[in-house]
Scaffold this motif. Structure first.
Motif, mmCIF file in Angstrom:
data_model
loop_
_atom_site.group_PDB
_atom_site.id
_atom_site.type_symbol
_atom_site.label_atom_id
_atom_site.label_comp_id
_atom_site.label_asym_id
_atom_site.label_seq_id
_atom_site.Cartn_x
_atom_site.Cartn_y
_atom_site.Cartn_z
ATOM 1 N N HIS A 1 0.921 -1.298 0.056
ATOM 2 C CA HIS A 1 0.039 -0.086 -0.002
ATOM 3 C C HIS A 1 1.130 1.468 0.050
ATOM 4 O O HIS A 1 0.465 2.430 -0.779
ATOM 5 C CB HIS A 1 -0.731 0.023 1.522
ATOM 6 N N LEU A 2 2.233 1.059 0.826
ATOM 7 C CA LEU A 2 2.716 2.896 0.782
ATOM 8 C C LEU A 2 3.859 2.408 -0.579
ATOM 9 O O LEU A 2 3.753 3.766 -1.643
ATOM 10 C CB LEU A 2 3.866 2.092 1.449
ATOM 11 N N ARG A 3 3.984 1.081 -1.535
ATOM 12 C CA ARG A 3 4.328 1.068 -2.971
ATOM 13 C C ARG A 3 3.108 1.789 -3.854
ATOM 14 O O ARG A 3 3.777 2.834 -4.637
ATOM 15 C CB ARG A 3 4.892 -0.101 -3.040
ATOM 16 N N GLU A 4 1.918 1.948 -3.467
ATOM 17 C CA GLU A 4 1.202 2.003 -4.807
ATOM 18 C C GLU A 4 0.692 3.584 -4.102
ATOM 19 O O GLU A 4 0.835 4.696 -4.924
ATOM 20 C CB GLU A 4 0.013 1.534 -3.939
ATOM 21 N N SER A 5 0.870 3.760 -2.668
ATOM 22 C CA SER A 5 0.464 5.672 -2.689
ATOM 23 C C SER A 5 1.676 6.435 -3.223
ATOM 24 O O SER A 5 1.563 7.766 -3.699
ATOM 25 C CB SER A 5 0.625 5.498 -0.922
ATOM 26 N N VAL A 6 3.326 6.141 -2.416
ATOM 27 C CA VAL A 6 4.322 6.698 -3.839
ATOM 28 C C VAL A 6 3.987 7.351 -5.004
ATOM 29 O O VAL A 6 3.713 7.860 -5.649
ATOM 30 C CB VAL A 6 5.638 6.241 -3.020
ATOM 31 N N ARG A 7 3.060 5.744 -5.871
ATOM 32 C CA ARG A 7 3.017 5.927 -7.171
ATOM 33 C C ARG A 7 2.283 7.341 -7.473
ATOM 34 O O ARG A 7 1.807 7.975 -8.240
ATOM 35 C CB ARG A 7 3.044 5.051 -8.103
ATOM 36 N N ALA A 8 0.672 7.045 -6.665
ATOM 37 C CA ALA A 8 -0.441 8.378 -6.780
ATOM 38 C C ALA A 8 0.092 9.557 -6.679
ATOM 39 O O ALA A 8 -0.449 10.223 -6.795
ATOM 40 C CB ALA A 8 -1.258 7.451 -6.023
ATOM 41 N N VAL A 9 1.113 9.867 -5.430
ATOM 42 C CA VAL A 9 1.202 10.880 -5.408
ATOM 43 C C VAL A 9 1.935 11.406 -6.710
ATOM 44 O O VAL A 9 2.532 12.470 -6.636
ATOM 45 C CB VAL A 9 2.370 11.151 -3.834
ATOM 46 N N HIS A 10 2.980 10.878 -7.057
ATOM 47 C CA HIS A 10 3.643 11.155 -7.927
ATOM 48 C C HIS A 10 2.451 11.679 -8.993
ATOM 49 O O HIS A 10 2.957 12.172 -10.397
ATOM 50 C CB HIS A 10 4.819 9.178 -8.715
ATOM 51 N N ASP A 11 1.914 10.844 -9.127
ATOM 52 C CA ASP A 11 1.014 10.935 -10.755
ATOM 53 C C ASP A 11 -0.041 12.558 -10.300
ATOM 54 O O ASP A 11 -0.157 13.426 -11.034
ATOM 55 C CB ASP A 11 -0.669 10.327 -10.377
ATOM 56 N N ALA A 12 0.258 12.745 -8.743
ATOM 57 C CA ALA A 12 -0.605 13.717 -8.458
ATOM 58 C C ALA A 12 -0.301 14.658 -8.564
ATOM 59 O O ALA A 12 -0.164 16.414 -8.283
ATOM 60 C CB ALA A 12 -1.555 13.538 -7.308
ATOM 61 N N LEU A 13 1.314 15.254 -8.414
ATOM 62 C CA LEU A 13 2.502 16.511 -8.578
ATOM 63 C C LEU A 13 2.691 17.219 -9.625
ATOM 64 O O LEU A 13 2.325 16.038 -10.727
ATOM 65 C CB LEU A 13 4.056 15.767 -7.625
ATOM 66 N N PRO A 14 3.067 18.056 -10.457
ATOM 67 C CA PRO A 14 3.475 18.614 -10.932
ATOM 68 C C PRO A 14 5.179 18.570 -12.270
ATOM 69 O O PRO A 14 4.817 18.595 -12.893
ATOM 70 C CB PRO A 14 2.787 20.128 -11.027
ATOM 71 N N GLU A 15 5.519 18.260 -10.270
ATOM 72 C CA GLU A 15 6.681 17.612 -11.242
ATOM 73 C C GLU A 15 7.402 17.219 -9.963
ATOM 74 O O GLU A 15 7.933 17.291 -8.899
ATOM 75 C CB GLU A 15 7.670 19.098 -11.390
ATOM 76 N N SER A 16 7.690 15.848 -10.623
ATOM 77 C CA SER A 16 8.091 15.009 -9.717
ATOM 78 C C SER A 16 9.126 13.856 -10.048
ATOM 79 O O SER A 16 8.668 13.335 -11.601
ATOM 80 C CB SER A 16 6.899 14.749 -8.784
ATOM 81 N N ARG A 17 10.326 13.568 -9.534
ATOM 82 C CA ARG A 17 11.144 12.167 -10.350
ATOM 83 C C ARG A 17 11.204 10.657 -9.089
ATOM 84 O O ARG A 17 10.467 11.348 -7.865
ATOM 85 C CB ARG A 17 12.626 12.646 -10.266
ATOM 86 N N LEU A 18 10.562 9.266 -9.287
ATOM 87 C CA LEU A 18 10.893 8.360 -8.716
ATOM 88 C C LEU A 18 12.003 8.047 -8.863
ATOM 89 O O LEU A 18 12.098 7.543 -9.652
ATOM 90 C CB LEU A 18 9.623 8.008 -9.235
ATOM 91 N N VAL A 19 12.043 7.545 -7.947
ATOM 92 C CA VAL A 19 13.510 6.599 -7.903
ATOM 93 C C VAL A 19 13.309 5.346 -6.601
ATOM 94 O O VAL A 19 12.511 5.631 -5.462
ATOM 95 C CB VAL A 19 14.502 7.052 -7.105
ATOM 96 N N GLU A 20 12.705 4.352 -6.629
ATOM 97 C CA GLU A 20 12.808 2.752 -6.024
ATOM 98 C C GLU A 20 14.159 2.011 -5.769
ATOM 99 O O GLU A 20 15.069 2.283 -7.389
ATOM 100 C CB GLU A 20 11.875 1.502 -7.126
ATOM 101 N N PHE A 21 13.919 1.989 -4.360
ATOM 102 C CA PHE A 21 15.851 1.239 -4.198
ATOM 103 C C PHE A 21 15.054 0.109 -4.330
ATOM 104 O O PHE A 21 14.036 -0.756 -2.999
ATOM 105 C CB PHE A 21 15.861 1.804 -2.864
ATOM 106 N N GLU A 22 15.806 -1.159 -4.476
ATOM 107 C CA GLU A 22 15.865 -2.500 -5.293
ATOM 108 C C GLU A 22 15.808 -2.800 -3.852
ATOM 109 O O GLU A 22 17.655 -3.098 -3.098
ATOM 110 C CB GLU A 22 16.608 -3.636 -5.889
ATOM 111 N N GLY A 23 15.339 -3.546 -2.979
ATOM 112 C CA GLY A 23 16.000 -4.702 -1.971
ATOM 113 C C GLY A 23 15.838 -4.335 -0.164
ATOM 114 O O GLY A 23 15.964 -4.261 0.284
ATOM 115 N N VAL A 24 15.147 -2.497 -0.749
ATOM 116 C CA VAL A 24 14.550 -1.950 0.668
ATOM 117 C C VAL A 24 13.446 -1.452 1.146
ATOM 118 O O VAL A 24 12.619 -1.921 0.115
ATOM 119 C CB VAL A 24 15.694 -0.122 0.013
ATOM 120 N N GLY A 25 12.619 -1.408 2.528
ATOM 121 C CA GLY A 25 11.826 -1.306 2.301
ATOM 122 C C GLY A 25 11.511 -0.063 3.197
ATOM 123 O O GLY A 25 12.090 0.670 2.639
#
Length: 264
Positions: A212-236
């Protein structure tokens, strides 16, 4: 320790380290001590500001609680520092940073899995009620475990054994009432269709935290006018402390892209 006074009269305490453009670190659970692994990675080039959230650490508290009051606390810190800061928040602190950027001048925002509840998860969210039932039964540790399992690792069968190895446990029990009121407020706080944030935003997430937190950050990304999204593999969810150097590297790259803003 320096303090600022929030509009409702609550005293918000903060630490200051280093020298340079201001970087305000907003913690989620616990206190400003959450950021200890990251402070040395920024203090050589930035003035690092570490507030305690209301009701935690060295800060005071008010009779009434709301997310708006927490955002006003962050804005009071922003207005107290010299220069236009970058806000870096984790979990609730990430939400606090984004919301503060809507009402205060900031040079940029970094948010690690900001604590917005979205989609089906928000429709069925009942963590606050389950925590309240445990507290009513006098089970503070069990109430705290409900929260931690929801936000840290929902995929571990023997969560008690995992907690016994977690260096921070059982410190979160000290803040369980504040965590409950936060969760109750979050369950009533909708994600807007679009954010009126003028500053650039870096969003961070890990591959191993609750879905649910990974879904949330992507929803926030979609709602922002200017954002960059970085995912760390193997991190919680606790990426800033699980992988401080990887986190700091991503943040330093983001900071380097920002145009320096002169002091106010």
């Amino acid at each position: 320790m320096p303090t600022v006074t929030s509009p409702d009269g609550t005293r918000i305490a903060y630490e200051r380290h280093g020298d340079g453009p201001p970087l305000v670190l907003l913690h989620g659970g616990l206190t400003r001590r959450y950021w200890d692994p990251l402070v040395p990675r920024f203090a050589d080039d930035h003035t690092v500001i570490l507030p305690d959230r209301r009701g935690r650490g060295e800060s005071g508290d008010g009779e009434d609680y709301s997310i708006e009051r927490e955002v006003a606390d962050a804005r009071a810190v922003v207005e107290a520092v010299e220069g236009t800061p970058v806000l870096f928040g984790h979990s609730f602190g990430g939400l606090q940073a984004i919301e503060a950027a809507r009402v205060a001048p900031v040079a940029g925002v970094v948010a690690y899995e900001p604590a917005y509840l979205v989609d089906d998860y928000r429709e069925t969210a009942d963590l606050a009620a389950r925590m309240q039932a445990r507290l009513d039964a006098g089970e503070r540790r069990e109430a705290t475990k409900l929260h931690l399992r929801e936000v840290l690792r929902d995929d571990i069968e023997d969560f008690d054994a995992w907690l016994d190895e977690w260096p921070v446990w059982p410190a979160p029990v000290d803040h369980v009432e504040n965590t409950l009121r936060m969760n109750r407020a979050l369950e009533a706080h909708p994600l807007p269709d679009a954010f009126d944030v003028d500053a650039p935003v870096l969003l961070l997430t890990g591959s191993e935290g609750p879905a649910h937190l990974r879904e949330s950050v992507r929803a926030v990304h979609d709602a922002l006018p200017e954002s960059r999204l970085v995912e760390f593999e193997g991190v919680g969810h606790s990426g800033p402390t699980e992988a401080p150097e990887r986190t700091a590297e991503a943040v330093r790259e983001f900071l380097a892209d920002l145009t320096p803003t002169p002091a106010r």
